[in-house]
Scaffold this motif. Structure first.
Motif, PDB file in Angstrom:
ATOM      1  N   LEU A 187      -0.137  22.330 -98.986  1.00  0.00           N
ATOM      2  CA  LEU A 187      -0.163  22.576-100.427  1.00  0.00           C
ATOM      3  C   LEU A 187      -0.622  24.005-100.716  1.00  0.00           C
ATOM      4  N   GLY A 192       1.828  26.650-100.209  1.00  0.00           N
ATOM      5  CA  GLY A 192       3.008  26.560-101.079  1.00  0.00           C
ATOM      6  C   GLY A 192       4.209  25.930-100.388  1.00  0.00           C
ATOM      7  N   ALA A 203       4.266  22.572 -99.526  1.00  0.00           N
ATOM      8  CA  ALA A 203       4.414  21.225-100.098  1.00  0.00           C
ATOM      9  C   ALA A 203       4.110  21.280-101.584  1.00  0.00           C
ATOM     10  N   GLN A 204       4.627  20.300-102.312  1.00  0.00           N
ATOM     11  CA  GLN A 204       4.337  20.234-103.741  1.00  0.00           C
ATOM     12  C   GLN A 204       4.187  18.783-104.183  1.00  0.00           C
ATOM     13  N   GLU A 205       3.553  18.613-105.355  1.00  0.00           N
ATOM     14  CA  GLU A 205       3.383  17.257-105.839  1.00  0.00           C
ATOM     15  C   GLU A 205       4.633  16.810-106.577  1.00  0.00           C
ATOM     16  N   ASP A 206       5.005  15.570-106.361  1.00  0.00           N
ATOM     17  CA  ASP A 206       6.182  15.036-107.031  1.00  0.00           C
ATOM     18  C   ASP A 206       5.928  13.549-107.289  1.00  0.00           C
ATOM     19  N   ILE A 242       3.125  13.815-102.202  1.00  0.00           N
ATOM     20  CA  ILE A 242       3.190  15.214-101.769  1.00  0.00           C
ATOM     21  C   ILE A 242       4.441  15.361-100.904  1.00  0.00           C
TER      22      ILE A 242
END
Ligand code: ARG
Length: 405
Positions: free
Chosen positions: A278, A281, A283-286, A290
């Motif tokens: 995270l 940058g 990985a991202q939250e969705d 994650i």
């Protein structure tokens, strides 16, 4: 032998090549092949014919010049010109016999240890806890072990990694069921039919709410390091691996307890890895999960495929474990090569894991990540091989049947 003959031809040509009319490029054309007909010797080269055009000379003449200038060598007993300008070489049988004799007298069969050994992690066998070793595990196990022996013999530092499936939410249910069985029998139990054990545990989980609640709480406790749950979990792992060791011994495979490096080993690393992905940058939250999107892998709609590394309930996945596992193997074990022996279905999984690890800097260009895939065992219907009742084919049964002949 081919290399020896190539070298002899090279030496001869360099001594007749006084005017440098034979360029290094032309020389790179030297090819030595096995002859099809033993009457033509053991090996042949068409180099004289290759040189005829650029040198504007008769190929038989060139062949004769080459032969006249070839240094004598104990491996070769006779050299002849044949046809339009082939050079035929006859191997000296006595020298071959001597070489074989020498190899035979050497404990290493004349194979020298390599001068720059690698640290190679070989990921193979990898059965799952509280499940029978299935027929497909035999390939990973025996191919992996054969490769391990060769790499070790060559002098590499080989680390056998038995990446057993010893972690996951199913362990809450398995612990709860082991507890139930132990209470019923009043003693420790000998788990020999995993197939039935797993099925019955699942049945209890699906039908008995009280059991399911307990199973879920055991998952949390196990992950939190609770002593009782750890102990029960360890029992399941040990019982499974005692059974599997019997199969390894039957197959004369070199794996033992000390090679077990299962999924649980990486569990403590998982929160940190996801955090790091995270922060970097990657990985991202969705929708609470994650996810890592990689442009090189597309879904059916042509959009980048999402790879979940943490579910919205906080759970981690097979992928997350394999990411942490590479980090561990590169950083802690100092691996320079990592070999995976799994069936071809895991190809995309591994490529995804590697791509994420490269982005995150958990591996680098000096480390060679290699998937050594094998095909699937299919039944007559072209689908993965199953028993008549639809269950997986147990490796134990296959070996029994093979031995009964
Ligand atoms: N346990 C897996 C199976 O039975 C194989 C694990 C292969 N190794 C890995 N690092 N993913 O299919």
């Amino acid at each position: 032998m081919k290399q020896i003959i190539e070298k002899l031809i090279r030496e001869s040509i360099s001594s007749i090549n006084k005017d440098n009319s034979i360029t290094p490029e032309l020389l790179s054309n030297i090819r030595v092949d096995r002859t099809k007909d033993r009457a033509h010797g053991d090996f042949a080269s068409n180099i004289a014919m290759m040189l005829a055009k650029p040198l504007k000379k008769n190929p038989r003449q060139i062949a004769q010049d080459i032969i006249d200038n070839i240094p004598s060598d104990p491996h070769i007993s006779k050299i002849e010109i044949a046809g339009p300008g082939f050079i035929n070489f006859f191997a000296n049988k006595a020298s071959i016999a001597d070489a074989l004799e020498e190899m035979n007298n050497d404990a290493r069969l004349g194979v020298k240890k390599i001068s720059n050994p690698d640290t190679i992690v070989v990921d193979y066998s990898a059965p799952n806890v509280a499940k029978e070793m299935a027929v497909h595990h035999i390939r990973s196990t025996v191919i992996g072990d054969a490769v391990v022996r060769v790499l070790e013999f060559l002098g590499n530092n080989v680390i056998r990694a038995n990446h057993i499936g010893d972690w996951g939410t199913q362990f809450g249910m398995l612990i709860a069921y082991l507890e139930k069985k132990e209470n019923e029998s009043g003693a420790g139990m000998d788990l020999s039919d995993f197939e039935a054990f797993y099925r019955e545990a699942k049945e209890c989980y699906d039908t008995d709410e009280e059991f399911a609640v307990k199973a879920r709480s055991y998952v949390v406790q196990l992950q939190g390091g609770d002593e009782y749950c750890r102990k029960m979990w360890k029992k399941l792992v040990t019982m499974t691996m005692v059974q599997n060791q019997k199969l390894y011994d039957r197959l004369d495979v070199t794996l033992s307890d000390k090679d077990i490096m299962g999924e649980s080993l990486y569990n403590d690393m998982l929160p940190g890895v996801v955090e790091d992905l995270l922060n970097k940058g990657i990985a991202q939250e969705d929708q609470g999960a994650i996810v890592v999107y990689l442009p090189q892998f597309k879904n059916k709609e042509g959009k980048p495929l999402g790879n979940i590394v943490r579910k919205n309930d906080g759970g981690y996945l097979y992928t997350t474990t394999d990411i942490a596992c590479i980090k561990y193997r590169v950083e802690k074990l100092k691996a320079t090569r990592i070999l995976y022996f799994t069936d071809s279905r895991q190809q995309q999984h591994l490529e995804t894991v590697w791509a994420i690890c490269e982005k995150a800097g958990y591996t680098n260009s000096k480390v060679s990540l290699e998937h050594c895939p094998f095909g699937m065992m299919l039944g007559k219907d072209g689908k993965p091989f199953k028993t008549r009742s639809g269950g997986t084919v147990k490796l134990r049964d296959v070996l029994d049947e093979a031995e009964a002949g």
